[in-house]
Scaffold this active site. Structure first.
Site, PDB file in Angstrom:
ATOM      1  N   GLY A 151       0.851  -1.195   0.000  1.00 52.39           N
ATOM      2  CA  GLY A 151       0.000   0.000   0.000  1.00 52.39           C
ATOM      3  C   GLY A 151       0.874   1.229   0.000  1.00 52.39           C
TER       4      GLY A 151
ATOM      5  N   LYS B  72       4.775  12.037  -2.730  1.00 54.50           N
ATOM      6  CA  LYS B  72       5.613  10.894  -2.338  1.00 54.50           C
ATOM      7  C   LYS B  72       6.648  11.373  -1.332  1.00 54.50           C
ATOM      8  CE  LYS B  72       8.635   7.324  -4.162  1.00 54.50           C
ATOM      9  NZ  LYS B  72       9.232   6.761  -5.369  1.00 54.50           N
TER      10      LYS B  72
ATOM     11  N   ARG C 183       3.980  13.361  -7.801  1.00 58.18           N
ATOM     12  CA  ARG C 183       4.003  12.444  -8.931  1.00 58.18           C
ATOM     13  C   ARG C 183       2.653  12.492  -9.638  1.00 58.18           C
ATOM     14  NH1 ARG C 183       6.301   6.548  -7.842  1.00 58.18           N
ATOM     15  NH2 ARG C 183       4.457   6.325  -6.548  1.00 58.18           N
TER      16      ARG C 183
ATOM     17  N   ARG D 225      -2.308  -0.774  -9.806  1.00 56.08           N
ATOM     18  CA  ARG D 225      -1.248  -1.719 -10.151  1.00 56.08           C
ATOM     19  C   ARG D 225      -1.805  -3.123 -10.307  1.00 56.08           C
ATOM     20  NH1 ARG D 225       2.841   1.098  -6.662  1.00 56.08           N
ATOM     21  NH2 ARG D 225       1.731   3.025  -6.238  1.00 56.08           N
TER      22      ARG D 225
ATOM     23  N   ASP E 254       3.621  -4.969  -7.928  1.00 54.96           N
ATOM     24  CA  ASP E 254       3.113  -3.707  -7.365  1.00 54.96           C
ATOM     25  C   ASP E 254       3.735  -2.507  -8.081  1.00 54.96           C
ATOM     26  OD1 ASP E 254       5.389  -4.870  -5.923  1.00 54.96           O
ATOM     27  OD2 ASP E 254       5.423  -2.997  -4.818  1.00 54.96           O
ATOM     28  N   ASN E 255       4.660  -2.762  -8.978  1.00 52.37           N
ATOM     29  CA  ASN E 255       5.246  -1.673  -9.766  1.00 52.37           C
ATOM     30  C   ASN E 255       4.841  -1.748 -11.231  1.00 52.37           C
ATOM     31  OD1 ASN E 255       6.536  -0.565  -7.543  1.00 52.37           O
ATOM     32  ND2 ASN E 255       8.355  -1.838  -7.814  1.00 52.37           N
TER      33      ASN E 255
ATOM     34  N   ASP F  25       8.124   3.705 -10.590  1.00 48.02           N
ATOM     35  CA  ASP F  25       9.104   3.292  -9.590  1.00 48.02           C
ATOM     36  C   ASP F  25      10.529   3.362 -10.124  1.00 48.02           C
ATOM     37  OD1 ASP F  25      10.659   2.185  -7.539  1.00 48.02           O
ATOM     38  OD2 ASP F  25       8.885   1.201  -6.731  1.00 48.02           O
TER      39      ASP F  25
END
Ligand code: AMP
Ligand code: MG
Length: 494
Positions: free
Chosen positions: A91, A114, A177, A184, A253-254, A263
């Site tokens: 998460g 971020k 970002r 994802r 997750d990327n 990422d």
């Protein structure tokens, strides 16, 4: 009462989904925010006044000290396969989605901070980012955009005035970002692993509506979405291969459903060409080596396809068959896209079967003779037109094998229907001369972190904004690293 127009025109769709997709969470304020850079061109594209972003209120927004009107801050939940191993709960551990904006073309974008402090998904981390990785992400993502490779973007970066504690004590920083979304493969995996079919359905509908509206018209919209995601990944990874980019952390997750690169932790661009190149300090087995990227992309897509099986057809057998048929298309899509791209890099516009061998032989020579990937293709672009001596010829070392390959290439060009002027222009537009080389990134990070000097950072960002335009005054930025400058490892951004 007079209402002033909000500075950011939010229209949040993800935070209107049910609560299981996120936790409402404000960014945690920082002590002494100071702006590093605002991306003016991107701000304008997004309909945000860049001058306002540079104001006190803008900086407070960028650093999470003020939640802007219309923002609805959330931390989103996802899971993922990291280096092949299953992580059931990840998460946004150091990111906050402030909201979504519609740009002038009505394209929807996430506005995400971020490095904005801990969230319920921080798993013991501090939720912060240090200055080095923030500058790195700024440089690499904006360079990717300049190469026309789908990518998340950076709207702004700022120092926080706080320290973060890693192996050393480092200055903290934060960035904004921008992404078509941050959904994802791992977001799908999170709900699937809990057998939460209802959420999976809601998420799929959301992605179709948001990223693949044409799939909604298909007789099987979920299948059409899967096919579109596969096609986007094939093109994306093909474009990484063509430019010599190594992502370094291709965990599920990327991988974004939107098909954008995300990422920029342990990523790098190759200097010397070698297919087995790995940079990431955490990739001990070379799982994400340059030559493995196409296959890993497939592995990741299989995870998505598996999760979607219950939605593809009522009959599980039929659904599995459909998923398999879709996955099979990936490698041929990628290969075709890669071969097309590489022939264009060689200045050939009407491809012939033997061109594959011409490309392969060149790559073999480059690997054997340790030739610089970027400069070799740029040099070929110089050779395609009149040699004015203004190119990169003096920056590359030529081997005997390469010289004999050049004869073959020249003979091949004769068969291609383009004037040399056309060919050279196309090659210059396809083969960048400036890439974010690791040794240059290290240099600008060192200047910023150790001396508080951001001038080298700004200069590198400006140069990489125009990666296809060579000026000999900028030779330093085109050069391959000297042996003592070579960076062998990059570290993830935590
Ligand atoms: P990444 O390596 O950036 O893909 O991150 C993997 C996971 O670790 C994500 O869930 C991140 O949110 C989380 N994470 C990374 N760094 C931090 C940090 N400094 N604090 C909290 N969570 C983090
Ligand atoms: Mg990540």
């Amino acid at each position: 009462m007079l209402k002033t127009k909000p500075h950011i025109n939010f229209d949040n769709s993800y935070s209107r989904l049910p609560g299981q997709f996120y936790t409402r969470q404000n960014p945690v304020p920082v002590s002494a925010p100071s702006l590093i850079r605002v991306n003016h061109a991107l701000a304008e594209k997004l309909g945000i006044d860049p001058i306002w972003l540079e104001s006190e209120e803008g900086i407070a927004t960028v650093t999470g000290n003020k939640v802007p009107v219309g923002g609805d801050p959330i931390a989103t939940v996802y899971a993922g396969h990291q280096f092949g191993g299953w992580s059931p709960q990840l998460g946004d551990g150091r990111a906050i989605l402030l909201g979504e904006i519609l740009d002038k073309e009505n394209q929807r974008y996430d506005f995400q901070l971020k490095g904005s402090g801990p969230t319920p998904y921080s798993r013991g981390g501090d939720g912060r980012a240090s200055l080095g990785p923030i500058l790195r992400e700024y440089i690499v993502s904006e360079a990717m955009a300049a190469f026309h490779i789908p990518t998340t973007r950076i709207l702004a970066a700022a120092a926080t005035g706080d320290h973060v504690y890693r192996q050393n004590i480092l200055p903290g920083a934060i960035l904004v970002r921008i992404a078509k979304s941050h959904i994802r493969i791992g977001t799908f995996e999170f709900f699937s692993s809990r057998n939460d079919q209802e959420s999976l359905r809601i998420l799929t509908d959301h992605v179709i509506q948001r990223h693949y509206p044409e799939a909604a018209k298909h007789e099987n919209p979920v299948l059409a979405m899967l096919d579109a995601v596969i096609e986007n990944q094939a093109h994306l990874i093909s474009s990484w291969q063509q430019i010599g980019f190594i992502h370094g952390v291709m965990n599920t997750d990327n991988v974004l459903l939107s098909g954008e690169t995300i990422d920029y932790g342990p990523c790098a661009f190759m200097d010397e060409y070698h297919p087995e190149t790995v940079f990431s300090s955490i990739d001990r087995n070379g799982r994400y080596a340059y030559e493995n990227q196409p296959a890993i992309g497939r592995w990741n897509l299989i995870q998505l396809a598996q999760v979607l099986i219950p939605l593809l057809d009522k009959d599980p057998e039929k659904a599995t068959e459909l998923a398999q048929e879709s996955i099979i298309k990936y490698i041929s899509l990628l290969t075709k896209s890669y071969q097309n791209g590489m022939t264009l890099k060689l200045g050939i516009c009407n491809a012939m079967t033997d061109d594959i061998k011409l490309i392969k032989d060149l790559l073999d020579i480059m690997a054997e003779d340790k030739m610089d990937y970027t400069l070799t293709f740029r040099y070929l672009s110089d050779l395609a037109g009149d040699d004015t001596g203004k190119g990169v010829g003096n920056l590359v070392t030529l081997s005997e094998k390469f010289s004999s390959w050049l004869d073959r290439w020249r003979k091949r060009l004769v068969l291609d229907a383009q004037t040399s002027i056309q060919r050279q222009a196309r090659m210059y537009a396809k083969n960048p001369v400036f890439i974010p080389r690791n040794h240059l990134i290290e240099e600008i990070i060192q200047a910023a972190v150790e001396d508080g000097d951001f001038h080298p950072f700004h200069q590198l960002v400006d140069i990489l904004n125009h990666p296809f335009e060579y000026k000999s005054a900028l030779k330093k930025y085109a050069l391959a690293p000297r042996p003592e400058q070579v960076v062998h490892e990059t570290f993830c951004g935590t």
